[in-house]
Design a protein around this motif. Sequence first.
Motif, PDB file in Angstrom:
ATOM      1  N   SER A  42       0.262  11.093  -9.445  1.00 31.61           N
ATOM      2  CA  SER A  42       1.318   9.848  -8.651  1.00 31.61           C
ATOM      3  C   SER A  42       1.878   9.054  -9.629  1.00 31.61           C
ATOM      4  O   SER A  42       3.043   8.890  -9.931  1.00 31.61           O
ATOM      5  CB  SER A  42       0.877   9.478  -7.471  1.00 31.61           C
ATOM      6  OG  SER A  42       0.280  10.039  -6.201  1.00 31.61           O
ATOM      7  N   TYR A  45       3.829  11.042 -12.331  1.00 28.22           N
ATOM      8  CA  TYR A  45       5.197  11.591 -11.966  1.00 28.22           C
ATOM      9  C   TYR A  45       6.174  10.390 -11.645  1.00 28.22           C
ATOM     10  O   TYR A  45       7.378  10.371 -12.254  1.00 28.22           O
ATOM     11  CB  TYR A  45       5.269  12.449 -10.540  1.00 28.22           C
ATOM     12  CG  TYR A  45       4.751  13.584 -10.659  1.00 28.22           C
ATOM     13  CD1 TYR A  45       5.134  14.362 -11.546  1.00 28.22           C
ATOM     14  CD2 TYR A  45       3.693  14.286  -9.825  1.00 28.22           C
ATOM     15  CE1 TYR A  45       5.068  15.852 -11.719  1.00 28.22           C
ATOM     16  CE2 TYR A  45       3.324  15.567  -9.965  1.00 28.22           C
ATOM     17  CZ  TYR A  45       4.261  16.353 -11.049  1.00 28.22           C
ATOM     18  OH  TYR A  45       3.578  17.806 -10.932  1.00 28.22           O
ATOM     19  N   TRP A  78       4.499  15.564  -4.083  1.00 32.18           N
ATOM     20  CA  TRP A  78       5.029  14.305  -4.519  1.00 32.18           C
ATOM     21  C   TRP A  78       6.592  14.377  -4.297  1.00 32.18           C
ATOM     22  O   TRP A  78       7.220  13.296  -4.269  1.00 32.18           O
ATOM     23  CB  TRP A  78       4.610  13.918  -5.865  1.00 32.18           C
ATOM     24  CG  TRP A  78       3.199  13.588  -6.061  1.00 32.18           C
ATOM     25  CD1 TRP A  78       2.673  12.645  -5.860  1.00 32.18           C
ATOM     26  CD2 TRP A  78       2.181  14.668  -6.439  1.00 32.18           C
ATOM     27  NE1 TRP A  78       1.189  12.505  -6.225  1.00 32.18           N
ATOM     28  CE2 TRP A  78       1.137  14.029  -6.542  1.00 32.18           C
ATOM     29  CE3 TRP A  78       2.204  16.001  -6.903  1.00 32.18           C
ATOM     30  CZ2 TRP A  78      -0.113  14.610  -6.932  1.00 32.18           C
ATOM     31  CZ3 TRP A  78       1.135  16.638  -7.091  1.00 32.18           C
ATOM     32  CH2 TRP A  78       0.013  15.951  -7.199  1.00 32.18           C
ATOM     33  N   ILE A 113       6.239   6.008  -5.525  1.00 31.05           N
ATOM     34  CA  ILE A 113       5.876   7.081  -4.612  1.00 31.05           C
ATOM     35  C   ILE A 113       4.744   6.689  -4.035  1.00 31.05           C
ATOM     36  O   ILE A 113       3.949   6.080  -4.348  1.00 31.05           O
ATOM     37  CB  ILE A 113       5.519   8.229  -5.919  1.00 31.05           C
ATOM     38  CG1 ILE A 113       6.575   8.542  -6.768  1.00 31.05           C
ATOM     39  CG2 ILE A 113       4.761   9.380  -5.105  1.00 31.05           C
ATOM     40  CD1 ILE A 113       6.104   9.650  -7.777  1.00 31.05           C
ATOM     41  N   GLU A 114       4.741   7.105  -2.858  1.00 30.34           N
ATOM     42  CA  GLU A 114       3.643   7.193  -1.958  1.00 30.34           C
ATOM     43  C   GLU A 114       2.822   8.455  -2.174  1.00 30.34           C
ATOM     44  O   GLU A 114       2.976   9.616  -2.012  1.00 30.34           O
ATOM     45  CB  GLU A 114       3.878   7.091  -0.159  1.00 30.34           C
ATOM     46  CG  GLU A 114       4.816   5.766   0.005  1.00 30.34           C
ATOM     47  CD  GLU A 114       5.292   6.053   1.504  1.00 30.34           C
ATOM     48  OE1 GLU A 114       4.322   6.454   2.300  1.00 30.34           O
ATOM     49  OE2 GLU A 114       6.271   5.605   1.880  1.00 30.34           O
ATOM     50  N   PRO A 115       1.440   8.023  -2.755  1.00 29.75           N
ATOM     51  CA  PRO A 115       0.546   9.373  -3.112  1.00 29.75           C
ATOM     52  C   PRO A 115      -0.057   9.944  -1.605  1.00 29.75           C
ATOM     53  O   PRO A 115      -0.333   9.391  -0.806  1.00 29.75           O
ATOM     54  CB  PRO A 115      -0.501   8.668  -4.045  1.00 29.75           C
ATOM     55  CG  PRO A 115      -0.470   7.319  -3.516  1.00 29.75           C
ATOM     56  CD  PRO A 115       0.878   6.768  -3.046  1.00 29.75           C
ATOM     57  N   GLU A 127       1.381   2.293  -2.434  1.00 30.11           N
ATOM     58  CA  GLU A 127       2.494   2.967  -3.311  1.00 30.11           C
ATOM     59  C   GLU A 127       1.942   2.995  -4.759  1.00 30.11           C
ATOM     60  O   GLU A 127       1.393   2.029  -5.424  1.00 30.11           O
ATOM     61  CB  GLU A 127       3.790   2.120  -3.296  1.00 30.11           C
ATOM     62  CG  GLU A 127       4.261   2.318  -1.731  1.00 30.11           C
ATOM     63  CD  GLU A 127       5.640   1.293  -1.393  1.00 30.11           C
ATOM     64  OE1 GLU A 127       5.788   0.347  -2.382  1.00 30.11           O
ATOM     65  OE2 GLU A 127       6.520   1.676  -0.609  1.00 30.11           O
TER      66      GLU A 127
END
Length: 140
Positions: A42, A45, A78, A113-115, A127
């Motif tokens: 995460s 990315y 993701w 991003i929320e993993p 997050e």
Amino acid sequence: MTRSPRGAGLRKDAGMVEFTGMVPLILVTVLLVWEGFLLGMSATYAGHAANEGARIAAVHGDYGQVKSAAVERIFGVWADEENIEVHYPTGRVCDPDQVPQVDKDCGYVRVTIEPPLLFPGVLLPMEVSSRTRVVYEGEQ
């Protein structure tokens, strides 16, 4: 000939009992390592997406182009756009003459991003975020 007292010798199934007792610890360790991998991916990315967004912003891309370029750099579980936030403040919120408190991300692209939690579809209640400075090219 002497006999050993009852129970003094090793049982033949002692190894199996010890292994059975260790199985939960082994499983928890494997799950923690897997979740660490997912968190690391995460962060990777988010970093790549923020870099790509900043690259587009540097050549005078608007918010839509920055967000599109950032989201395209994210793959797999993701890549669900509902779990991705791209923040690229411009204009009035970045002008100290217009607003009393300037957005702290002015001049940056932030991707959040929320993993996932162990497998796709379930998200951690946290997050992972990355921020990259935009180095503007040419006139501003």
